[in-house]
Design an enzyme around this catalytic site. Structure first.
Site, PDB file in Angstrom:
ATOM      1  N   THR A   1       0.835  -1.207   0.000  1.00  0.00           N
ATOM      2  CA  THR A   1       0.000   0.000   0.000  1.00  0.00           C
ATOM      3  C   THR A   1       0.866   1.252   0.000  1.00  0.00           C
ATOM      4  OG1 THR A   1      -1.763  -1.197   1.136  1.00  0.00           O
ATOM      5  CG2 THR A   1      -1.902   1.200   1.156  1.00  0.00           C
ATOM      6  N   CYS A   2       1.916   1.259   0.812  1.00  0.00           N
ATOM      7  CA  CYS A   2       2.805   2.427   0.866  1.00  0.00           C
ATOM      8  C   CYS A   2       3.520   2.636  -0.464  1.00  0.00           C
ATOM      9  CB  CYS A   2       3.815   2.279   2.003  1.00  0.00           C
ATOM     10  SG  CYS A   2       3.065   2.337   3.633  1.00  0.00           S
ATOM     11  N   THR A   3       3.945   1.560  -1.092  1.00  0.00           N
ATOM     12  CA  THR A   3       4.598   1.679  -2.396  1.00  0.00           C
ATOM     13  C   THR A   3       3.622   2.270  -3.413  1.00  0.00           C
ATOM     14  OG1 THR A   3       6.108  -0.145  -1.927  1.00  0.00           O
ATOM     15  CG2 THR A   3       5.770   0.414  -4.247  1.00  0.00           C
TER      16      THR A   3
ATOM     17  N   LEU B   1       3.170   6.084  -2.586  1.00  0.00           N
ATOM     18  CA  LEU B   1       4.305   6.936  -2.922  1.00  0.00           C
ATOM     19  C   LEU B   1       4.611   6.935  -4.410  1.00  0.00           C
ATOM     20  CD1 LEU B   1       4.418   7.037   0.186  1.00  0.00           C
ATOM     21  CD2 LEU B   1       6.853   7.446  -0.106  1.00  0.00           C
TER      22      LEU B   1
END
Length: 158
Positions: free
Chosen positions: A45-47, A50
């Protein structure tokens, strides 16, 4: 409890992915900052989040806003992740003391050991003008960033 809009953003100093120390107050009087807390580098999710910011970096640059990501990861982890994904913006390591800046902003999840997905848009005077936090596991949308930037930095009249 996360910090509220129209309050002074706490100053801090953290190393970026290259080991350079960055202070929030370095931007005061210079440019607004979008401070983007995220849980962990290399997570799916963070990838995705960002990468969406990377692909929409012009939205921040056009408004003169410094985009700064921050997580509890080490600077070495953040550097490897930034190089792998082509992130051309600052990533800060809130590594030690563990999560202190996230705690100061009221977005550290003690039971998980990392920050929630929280964004604070801070004007050039150091005042939080817009913020948003998503539920655990829920990605932030680019539209939320657009709305926050428009709220903080209205389009010029003309």
């Amino acid at each position: 409890m996360a910090l509220e809009n129209d309050t002074q953003a706490p100053d801090f100093e953290l190393p970026n992915q290259y080991g350079e120390h960055i202070r929030l107050s370095d931007f005061r009087g210079v440019r607004p900052v979008a401070l983007v807390f995220f849980p962990l580098a290399f997570s799916s999710t963070c990838t995705g989040e960002l990468c969406a910011l990377r692909d929409n970096l012009a939205m921040f640059k056009e408004k003169g806003v410094e985009l700064v990501g921050i997580s509890v990861d080490s600077k070495a982890t953040l550097r490897a992740w930034a190089e792998q994904e082509g992130y051309d913006f600052t990533l800060l390591a809130d590594f030690w003391p563990h999560g202190d800046v996230a705690k100061e902003y009221g977005v550290f999840l003690e039971h998980k050991g990392f920050a929630n997905r929280a964004t604070f848009v801070i004007d050039a005077r150091g005042i939080i003008r817009a913020s948003f936090i998503t539920a655990p596991g829920e990605a932030r949308s680019i539209d939320e960033y657009r709305e926050a930037l428009a709220e903080v930095l209205p389009a010029p009249v003309g």
